[in-house]
Scaffold this motif. Structure first.
Motif, short mmCIF file in Angstrom:
data_model
loop_
_atom_site.label_atom_id
_atom_site.label_comp_id
_atom_site.label_asym_id
_atom_site.label_seq_id
_atom_site.Cartn_x
_atom_site.Cartn_y
_atom_site.Cartn_z
N ALA A 201 0.87 -1.18 0.00
CA ALA A 201 0.00 0.00 0.00
C ALA A 201 0.90 1.23 0.00
O ALA A 201 1.31 1.71 1.06
CB ALA A 201 -0.93 0.00 1.22
N ALA A 202 1.24 1.71 -1.18
CA ALA A 202 2.20 2.81 -1.32
C ALA A 202 1.48 4.14 -1.39
O ALA A 202 0.68 4.38 -2.30
CB ALA A 202 3.06 2.60 -2.56
N ASN A 203 1.77 5.00 -0.42
CA ASN A 203 1.22 6.37 -0.36
C ASN A 203 -0.30 6.36 -0.53
O ASN A 203 -0.87 7.15 -1.28
CB ASN A 203 1.87 7.24 -1.44
CG ASN A 203 3.36 7.39 -1.22
OD1 ASN A 203 3.90 6.99 -0.18
ND2 ASN A 203 4.06 7.96 -2.19
N LEU A 204 -0.93 5.47 0.22
CA LEU A 204 -2.38 5.26 0.11
C LEU A 204 -3.16 5.75 1.31
O LEU A 204 -4.20 6.39 1.16
CB LEU A 204 -2.65 3.76 -0.11
CG LEU A 204 -4.12 3.33 -0.11
CD1 LEU A 204 -4.81 3.79 -1.40
CD2 LEU A 204 -4.24 1.82 0.05
N ILE A 205 -2.68 5.45 2.52
CA ILE A 205 -3.53 5.61 3.70
C ILE A 205 -3.93 7.05 3.98
O ILE A 205 -4.98 7.29 4.59
CB ILE A 205 -2.87 5.00 4.95
CG1 ILE A 205 -1.50 5.64 5.22
CG2 ILE A 205 -2.75 3.49 4.82
CD1 ILE A 205 -0.87 5.20 6.53
N CYS A 206 -3.15 8.03 3.51
CA CYS A 206 -3.53 9.43 3.73
C CYS A 206 -4.31 9.99 2.54
O CYS A 206 -4.43 11.21 2.39
CB CYS A 206 -2.32 10.30 4.04
SG CYS A 206 -1.00 10.26 2.84
N ARG A 207 -4.82 9.09 1.70
CA ARG A 207 -5.71 9.49 0.60
C ARG A 207 -7.05 8.76 0.68
O ARG A 207 -7.84 8.81 -0.25
CB ARG A 207 -5.04 9.19 -0.76
CG ARG A 207 -3.87 10.11 -1.10
CD ARG A 207 -4.33 11.55 -1.25
NE ARG A 207 -3.25 12.47 -1.59
CZ ARG A 207 -2.51 13.11 -0.70
NH1 ARG A 207 -2.70 12.90 0.59
NH2 ARG A 207 -1.57 13.94 -1.08
N LEU A 208 -7.32 8.13 1.82
CA LEU A 208 -8.55 7.36 2.00
C LEU A 208 -9.54 8.11 2.89
O LEU A 208 -9.13 8.75 3.87
CB LEU A 208 -8.24 6.00 2.63
CG LEU A 208 -7.31 5.08 1.85
CD1 LEU A 208 -7.06 3.80 2.66
CD2 LEU A 208 -7.90 4.74 0.48
N PRO A 209 -10.83 8.02 2.61
CA PRO A 209 -11.82 8.69 3.46
C PRO A 209 -11.96 8.02 4.83
O PRO A 209 -12.20 8.68 5.83
CB PRO A 209 -13.12 8.58 2.66
CG PRO A 209 -12.91 7.42 1.74
CD PRO A 209 -11.44 7.41 1.41
N THR A 210 -11.79 6.68 4.88
CA THR A 210 -11.90 5.95 6.14
C THR A 210 -10.75 4.95 6.24
O THR A 210 -10.94 3.75 6.04
CB THR A 210 -13.26 5.22 6.24
OG1 THR A 210 -13.44 4.39 5.07
CG2 THR A 210 -14.40 6.20 6.34
N PRO A 211 -9.55 5.42 6.53
CA PRO A 211 -8.36 4.55 6.51
C PRO A 211 -8.43 3.40 7.49
O PRO A 211 -7.82 2.35 7.26
CB PRO A 211 -7.20 5.50 6.83
CG PRO A 211 -7.82 6.71 7.44
CD PRO A 211 -9.19 6.82 6.84
N PHE A 212 -9.17 3.54 8.61
CA PHE A 212 -9.28 2.44 9.56
C PHE A 212 -9.98 1.23 8.93
O PHE A 212 -9.69 0.09 9.26
CB PHE A 212 -10.01 2.88 10.83
CG PHE A 212 -9.14 3.67 11.78
CD1 PHE A 212 -8.18 3.04 12.55
CD2 PHE A 212 -9.29 5.03 11.89
CE1 PHE A 212 -7.37 3.75 13.43
CE2 PHE A 212 -8.49 5.76 12.76
CZ PHE A 212 -7.53 5.13 13.53
N ASP A 213 -10.92 1.49 8.01
CA ASP A 213 -11.58 0.38 7.32
C ASP A 213 -10.57 -0.44 6.54
O ASP A 213 -10.66 -1.67 6.48
CB ASP A 213 -12.67 0.91 6.38
CG ASP A 213 -13.88 1.45 7.12
OD1 ASP A 213 -14.04 1.12 8.31
OD2 ASP A 213 -14.65 2.21 6.50
N PHE A 214 -9.61 0.23 5.93
CA PHE A 214 -8.57 -0.47 5.19
C PHE A 214 -7.65 -1.24 6.14
O PHE A 214 -7.36 -2.42 5.92
CB PHE A 214 -7.76 0.52 4.36
CG PHE A 214 -6.54 -0.08 3.72
CD1 PHE A 214 -6.67 -1.04 2.71
CD2 PHE A 214 -5.26 0.29 4.12
CE1 PHE A 214 -5.54 -1.61 2.12
CE2 PHE A 214 -4.14 -0.27 3.53
CZ PHE A 214 -4.29 -1.22 2.52
N LEU A 215 -7.20 -0.59 7.21
CA LEU A 215 -6.30 -1.25 8.15
C LEU A 215 -6.95 -2.49 8.77
O LEU A 215 -6.29 -3.52 8.94
CB LEU A 215 -5.87 -0.28 9.26
CG LEU A 215 -5.04 0.94 8.83
CD1 LEU A 215 -4.66 1.77 10.06
CD2 LEU A 215 -3.79 0.53 8.08
#
Length: 306
Positions: A201-215
């Motif tokens: 996941a390259a330079n992704l988590i600070c471009r997501l509306p709900t990053p906790f859902d991804f984590l």
């Protein structure tokens, strides 16, 4: 005309013409329908306009970022040379350097937020199957073109309307048939993806509306013993991520600073071991004289065996 130019040409909306004809023939009711269709189309255009990752400008910039040589990216003899070593390739190399072999570790890799696909293709040097997913339809279309043809023409912006046509080329030594690409939402990934020996996941988590859902989804995606690589500059911006879902960059109710790396450790620590972390600079060219120099934080994790 380059393939990208063709991709972004405006399309004629025949439905507007048809509805206009109905308005003449059927009076107020048809006119109301016409207004509804026109309004809907307007909102769709506005929504697409707001998504910068669907623009030709960003597509060209990311093709250069993924496939451009140092000389194509930076025209000067001075500057941050260490940032010019291809960042997406370096991300894949971090994955490969920490990957483990094992009968219970799938030879599958997931590149989530794959952009124009350089990391996905590099991962295919080792993994028998690589799935690249991106939210941008235009990025995925470029990946598909690269998979089929191995090359794609694009335009580098030099100054104003002045551009240089360049060619992105996938290394012929890579088996491109090992890759597949699809449009998708990192915060709502398909449930049938299965497990992977590697997730990037390259330079992704600070471009997501709900990053906790991804984590929270990562535990089910990375097979035990598999590697997870996350890079991020932690550039929390409200246009991408509402403040109440930021992973860091704020003070908590007690006035204590919360940072992205700390939240990653807290969120992933139960299922992953932190292997290593490092700083990784990169440079994205906008024009000949304007460039984005950024330092991403790269964290490497190994899925715990249950």
């Amino acid at each position: 005309m380059s393939w990208i130019s063709e991709l972004t040409l405006p399309q004629v909306h025949h439905s507007h013409l048809i509805m206009g004809g109905l308005a003449v023939a059927s009076g107020i009711a048809a006119y109301s329908t016409y207004k509804l269709v026109t309004l809907k189309s307007h909102h769709q255009k506005e929504a697409q306009k707001e998504n910068v990752y669907e623009t030709a400008k960003l597509l060209n910039e990311y093709l250069l970022f993924h496939f451009g040589s140092p000389k194509e990216v930076l025209q000067f003899d001075f500057g941050p040379k260490d940032a010019l070593e291809n960042f997406p390739k370096r991300c894949a190399e971090e994955c490969l350097a920490h990957a483990l072999d094992g009968a219970d570790i799938p030879s599958r890799a997931l590149d989530i937020g794959c952009a124009t696909g350089r990391s996905s293709f590099e991962l295919a040097r080792r993994y028998r199957e690589v799935v690249g997913i991106d939210f941008s339809h235009s990025f995925v279309a470029a990946c598909e073109q690269l998979k089929v043809a191995g090359t794609i023409d694009y335009n580098r912006q030099d100054e104003g309307d002045l551009t240089t046509q360049l060619k992105a080329v996938v290394d012929p030594a890579i088996d491109r048939s090992r890759t597949r690409f699809q449009q998708g939402d990192a915060c709502n990934l398909p449930l049938d993806l299965g497990q992977f020996g590697c997730v990037l996941a390259a330079n992704l988590i600070c471009r997501l509306p709900t990053p906790f859902d991804f984590l929270n989804r990562l535990k089910s995606l990375v097979a035990p013993g598999g590697v997870l690589v996350i890079t991020s500059p932690y550039s929390w911006l409200v246009e991408f991520t509402p403040k109440n879902t930021w992973l860091g960059g704020y003070k908590d109710k007690d006035g204590k600073e919360v940072k992205g790396f700390q939240t990653l450790q807290n969120s992933l620590g139960g299922s992953f071991d932190l292997v290593t972390h490092k700083d990784m600079p990169f440079l994205i060219r906008e024009t000949a004289r304007k460039n984005q120099w950024t330092v991403a934080h790269c964290t490497v994790w190994r899925r715990k065996k249950e």
